[in-house]
Write a protein that holds these residues in place. Structure first.
Motif, PDB file in Angstrom:
ATOM      1  N   GLU A 162      19.337   4.101  57.756  1.00 43.97           N
ATOM      2  CA  GLU A 162      20.518   3.961  56.914  1.00 43.97           C
ATOM      3  C   GLU A 162      20.153   4.145  55.441  1.00 43.97           C
ATOM      4  O   GLU A 162      20.901   4.746  54.662  1.00 43.97           O
ATOM      5  N   LEU A 163      18.992   3.635  55.048  1.00 41.32           N
ATOM      6  CA  LEU A 163      18.529   3.794  53.677  1.00 41.32           C
ATOM      7  C   LEU A 163      18.291   5.270  53.358  1.00 41.32           C
ATOM      8  O   LEU A 163      18.675   5.754  52.281  1.00 41.32           O
ATOM      9  N   CYS A 164      17.676   5.990  54.301  1.00 45.95           N
ATOM     10  CA  CYS A 164      17.438   7.431  54.101  1.00 45.95           C
ATOM     11  C   CYS A 164      18.758   8.179  53.945  1.00 45.95           C
ATOM     12  O   CYS A 164      18.908   9.047  53.075  1.00 45.95           O
ATOM     13  N   ARG A 165      19.728   7.852  54.799  1.00 45.75           N
ATOM     14  CA  ARG A 165      21.041   8.504  54.703  1.00 45.75           C
ATOM     15  C   ARG A 165      21.715   8.189  53.376  1.00 45.75           C
ATOM     16  O   ARG A 165      22.367   9.045  52.767  1.00 45.75           O
ATOM     17  N   ALA A 166      21.559   6.952  52.917  1.00 41.16           N
ATOM     18  CA  ALA A 166      22.160   6.555  51.646  1.00 41.16           C
ATOM     19  C   ALA A 166      21.552   7.338  50.481  1.00 41.16           C
ATOM     20  O   ALA A 166      22.267   7.785  49.581  1.00 41.16           O
ATOM     21  N   MET A 167      20.237   7.533  50.519  1.00 39.56           N
ATOM     22  CA  MET A 167      19.586   8.269  49.441  1.00 39.56           C
ATOM     23  C   MET A 167      20.010   9.729  49.450  1.00 39.56           C
ATOM     24  O   MET A 167      20.231  10.342  48.389  1.00 39.56           O
ATOM     25  N   PHE A 168      20.136  10.336  50.638  1.00 43.82           N
ATOM     26  CA  PHE A 168      20.634  11.702  50.731  1.00 43.82           C
ATOM     27  C   PHE A 168      22.083  11.759  50.249  1.00 43.82           C
ATOM     28  O   PHE A 168      22.501  12.720  49.599  1.00 43.82           O
ATOM     29  N   GLY A 169      22.856  10.725  50.589  1.00 42.94           N
ATOM     30  CA  GLY A 169      24.240  10.680  50.140  1.00 42.94           C
ATOM     31  C   GLY A 169      24.356  10.673  48.620  1.00 42.94           C
ATOM     32  O   GLY A 169      25.255  11.313  48.060  1.00 42.94           O
ATOM     33  N   LEU A 170      23.449   9.967  47.952  1.00 45.18           N
ATOM     34  CA  LEU A 170      23.463   9.966  46.493  1.00 45.18           C
ATOM     35  C   LEU A 170      23.244  11.366  45.936  1.00 45.18           C
ATOM     36  O   LEU A 170      23.871  11.782  44.961  1.00 45.18           O
ATOM     37  N   ALA A 171      22.345  12.117  46.576  1.00 49.00           N
ATOM     38  CA  ALA A 171      22.056  13.474  46.114  1.00 49.00           C
ATOM     39  C   ALA A 171      23.219  14.427  46.361  1.00 49.00           C
ATOM     40  O   ALA A 171      23.386  15.415  45.642  1.00 49.00           O
ATOM     41  N   LEU A 172      24.049  14.138  47.389  1.00 45.17           N
ATOM     42  CA  LEU A 172      25.146  15.031  47.763  1.00 45.17           C
ATOM     43  C   LEU A 172      26.443  14.728  47.010  1.00 45.17           C
ATOM     44  O   LEU A 172      27.393  15.497  47.099  1.00 45.17           O
ATOM     45  N   ARG A 173      26.504  13.635  46.278  1.00 46.06           N
ATOM     46  CA  ARG A 173      27.758  13.237  45.628  1.00 46.06           C
ATOM     47  C   ARG A 173      28.201  14.243  44.572  1.00 46.06           C
ATOM     48  O   ARG A 173      27.378  14.761  43.811  1.00 46.06           O
ATOM     49  N   ASP A 174      29.506  14.511  44.540  1.00 47.67           N
ATOM     50  CA  ASP A 174      30.041  15.255  43.414  1.00 47.67           C
ATOM     51  C   ASP A 174      30.296  14.276  42.275  1.00 47.67           C
ATOM     52  O   ASP A 174      30.040  13.081  42.390  1.00 47.67           O
ATOM     53  N   ARG A 175      30.818  14.761  41.160  1.00 50.09           N
ATOM     54  CA  ARG A 175      30.961  13.903  39.985  1.00 50.09           C
ATOM     55  C   ARG A 175      31.920  12.741  40.228  1.00 50.09           C
ATOM     56  O   ARG A 175      31.689  11.624  39.768  1.00 50.09           O
ATOM     57  N   LYS A 176      33.007  12.989  40.975  1.00 50.58           N
ATOM     58  CA  LYS A 176      33.967  11.920  41.220  1.00 50.58           C
ATOM     59  C   LYS A 176      33.338  10.824  42.066  1.00 50.58           C
ATOM     60  O   LYS A 176      33.462   9.633  41.752  1.00 50.58           O
ATOM     61  N   LEU A 177      32.646  11.203  43.151  1.00 43.03           N
ATOM     62  CA  LEU A 177      32.001  10.209  44.003  1.00 43.03           C
ATOM     63  C   LEU A 177      30.835   9.531  43.294  1.00 43.03           C
ATOM     64  O   LEU A 177      30.460   8.408  43.631  1.00 43.03           O
ATOM     65  N   ALA A 178      30.255  10.220  42.298  1.00 39.87           N
ATOM     66  CA  ALA A 178      29.171   9.616  41.520  1.00 39.87           C
ATOM     67  C   ALA A 178      29.691   8.609  40.504  1.00 39.87           C
ATOM     68  O   ALA A 178      28.900   7.939  39.837  1.00 39.87           O
ATOM     69  N   GLY A 179      31.040   8.505  40.390  1.00 42.06           N
ATOM     70  CA  GLY A 179      31.614   7.478  39.539  1.00 42.06           C
ATOM     71  C   GLY A 179      32.227   7.961  38.245  1.00 42.06           C
ATOM     72  O   GLY A 179      32.749   7.161  37.471  1.00 42.06           O
ATOM     73  N   TYR A 180      32.171   9.280  37.988  1.00 48.81           N
ATOM     74  CA  TYR A 180      32.753   9.796  36.756  1.00 48.81           C
ATOM     75  C   TYR A 180      34.251  10.012  36.928  1.00 48.81           C
ATOM     76  O   TYR A 180      34.731  10.318  38.019  1.00 48.81           O
ATOM     77  N   LEU A 181      34.991   9.872  35.848  1.00 54.33           N
ATOM     78  CA  LEU A 181      36.430  10.077  35.909  1.00 54.33           C
ATOM     79  C   LEU A 181      36.728  11.514  36.335  1.00 54.33           C
ATOM     80  O   LEU A 181      36.127  12.452  35.811  1.00 54.33           O
ATOM     81  N   PRO A 182      37.657  11.715  37.291  1.00 50.72           N
ATOM     82  CA  PRO A 182      37.869  13.055  37.861  1.00 50.72           C
ATOM     83  C   PRO A 182      38.411  14.078  36.879  1.00 50.72           C
ATOM     84  O   PRO A 182      38.206  15.279  37.077  1.00 50.72           O
ATOM     85  N   ILE A 183      39.105  13.651  35.814  1.00 56.71           N
ATOM     86  CA  ILE A 183      39.633  14.625  34.859  1.00 56.71           C
ATOM     87  C   ILE A 183      38.644  14.928  33.748  1.00 56.71           C
ATOM     88  O   ILE A 183      38.919  15.720  32.859  1.00 56.71           O
ATOM     89  N   HIS A 184      37.484  14.285  33.786  1.00 57.77           N
ATOM     90  CA  HIS A 184      36.543  14.374  32.668  1.00 57.77           C
ATOM     91  C   HIS A 184      35.255  15.046  33.120  1.00 57.77           C
ATOM     92  O   HIS A 184      34.677  14.688  34.124  1.00 57.77           O
ATOM     93  N   LEU A 185      34.832  16.042  32.357  1.00 60.91           N
ATOM     94  CA  LEU A 185      33.600  16.761  32.671  1.00 60.91           C
ATOM     95  C   LEU A 185      32.687  16.726  31.464  1.00 60.91           C
ATOM     96  O   LEU A 185      33.142  16.941  30.336  1.00 60.91           O
ATOM     97  N   ILE A 186      31.407  16.461  31.690  1.00 61.57           N
ATOM     98  CA  ILE A 186      30.443  16.500  30.597  1.00 61.57           C
ATOM     99  C   ILE A 186      29.492  17.664  30.842  1.00 61.57           C
ATOM    100  O   ILE A 186      28.688  17.620  31.771  1.00 61.57           O
ATOM    101  N   PRO A 187      29.566  18.740  30.059  1.00 59.96           N
ATOM    102  CA  PRO A 187      28.694  19.893  30.280  1.00 59.96           C
ATOM    103  C   PRO A 187      27.236  19.537  30.059  1.00 59.96           C
ATOM    104  O   PRO A 187      26.919  18.610  29.310  1.00 59.96           O
ATOM    105  N   PRO A 188      26.323  20.267  30.695  1.00 57.46           N
ATOM    106  CA  PRO A 188      24.896  20.009  30.495  1.00 57.46           C
ATOM    107  C   PRO A 188      24.496  20.190  29.042  1.00 57.46           C
ATOM    108  O   PRO A 188      25.078  20.981  28.312  1.00 57.46           O
ATOM    109  N   SER A 189      23.492  19.423  28.620  1.00 49.76           N
ATOM    110  CA  SER A 189      22.991  19.517  27.254  1.00 49.76           C
ATOM    111  C   SER A 189      21.576  20.070  27.278  1.00 49.76           C
ATOM    112  O   SER A 189      20.839  19.914  28.254  1.00 49.76           O
ATOM    113  N   ASP A 190      21.169  20.721  26.182  1.00 51.02           N
ATOM    114  CA  ASP A 190      19.800  21.220  26.069  1.00 51.02           C
ATOM    115  C   ASP A 190      18.829  20.097  25.719  1.00 51.02           C
ATOM    116  O   ASP A 190      17.627  20.269  25.777  1.00 51.02           O
ATOM    117  N   GLN A 191      19.341  18.931  25.366  1.00 46.23           N
ATOM    118  CA  GLN A 191      18.499  17.802  24.985  1.00 46.23           C
ATOM    119  C   GLN A 191      18.104  16.995  26.215  1.00 46.23           C
ATOM    120  O   GLN A 191      18.946  16.568  26.975  1.00 46.23           O
TER     121      GLN A 191
END
Length: 217
Positions: free
Chosen positions: A115-144
């Motif tokens: 179950e722990l292994c599945r949970a860790m894979f699940g974290l890697a598969l999450r999109d931004r909404k499932l990762a906890g970010y607001l669905p209407i809000h996007l933060i583009p990648p930064s060079d920093q």
């Protein structure tokens, strides 16, 4: 791809002005990473705490959850706790409606370990909404490195499902709170560029195939 790092040093920012900066034991992050530098909370996707006392562990996990909710545009913050004496993990999820805990997962139990292994894979598969970010809000990648992102973009409802992207020109209201509305009001300007797409090394289907083949030696 999500990467976990031994951290145990102060972050670059704090949810409370003038207070000491927090020191998560382990952090997980996406994007451009410099392991020798400190992270801002915007650059931390998952925080981890290691303690041998459940009460102290969950108290510290809640502190990390509060920092992520206050300093990021999130509806949910994920913190993993590990009790080294009990050899057990717990996943905690902090929202503006309250906190939620998983069952305790023991490294000494085969079923819990899977179950722990599945949970860790699940974290890697999450999109931004499932990762906890607001669905209407996007933060583009930064060079920093370790910054997590540049300026925020917003997608507003539009006809035919094609949402234009906007970026804030002025902050009109920014209420910091944990339990409550946490109201943010912005003046927006339309941007003339497309939403950046993240490129993962493995597709979701490929990660799931790897998960299916996972077994304990």
């Amino acid at each position: 791809n999500l990467k976990f790092l031994k951290y145990d040093r102060a972050t670059t920012d704090s949810p409370d002005e003038g207070s000491d900066k927090l020191k998560p034991d382990i952090v997980a992050a996406n994007g451009k990473i410099d392991e020798s530098k400190s992270f801002s909370w915007a650059g931390i996707s998952v925080a981890c705490e290691v303690k041998n006392n459940w009460q102290e562990l969950l108290k510290q996990a809640a502190t990390y959850g509060r920092a992520m909710l206050e300093l990021l545009h999130r509806w949910c913050a994920t913190v993993i706790g590990y009790n080294q004496d009990k050899k057990k993990f717990v996943f905690s999820f902090f929202t503006r409606s309250g906190a939620f805990l998983s069952s305790f997962l023991s490294l000494n139990n085969e079923g819990d370990f899977m179950e722990l292994c599945r949970a860790m894979f699940g974290l890697a598969l999450r999109d931004r909404k499932l990762a906890g970010y607001l669905p209407i809000h996007l933060i583009p990648p930064s060079d920093q490195e370790n910054s997590g992102a540049g300026r925020g973009w917003f997608a507003l409802p539009a006809k035919k499902g094609k949402s234009p992207w906007w970026e804030p020109s002025e902050v009109l209201c920014d209420r910091v709170c944990i339990i409550g509305r946490a109201t943010h009001v912005y003046a927006l300007e339309k941007v003339g560029r497309k939403k950046p797409e993240a490129k993962a090394k493995d597709s979701e289907d490929e990660l799931r195939r790897k998960m299916d083949k996972l077994h304990i030696e």
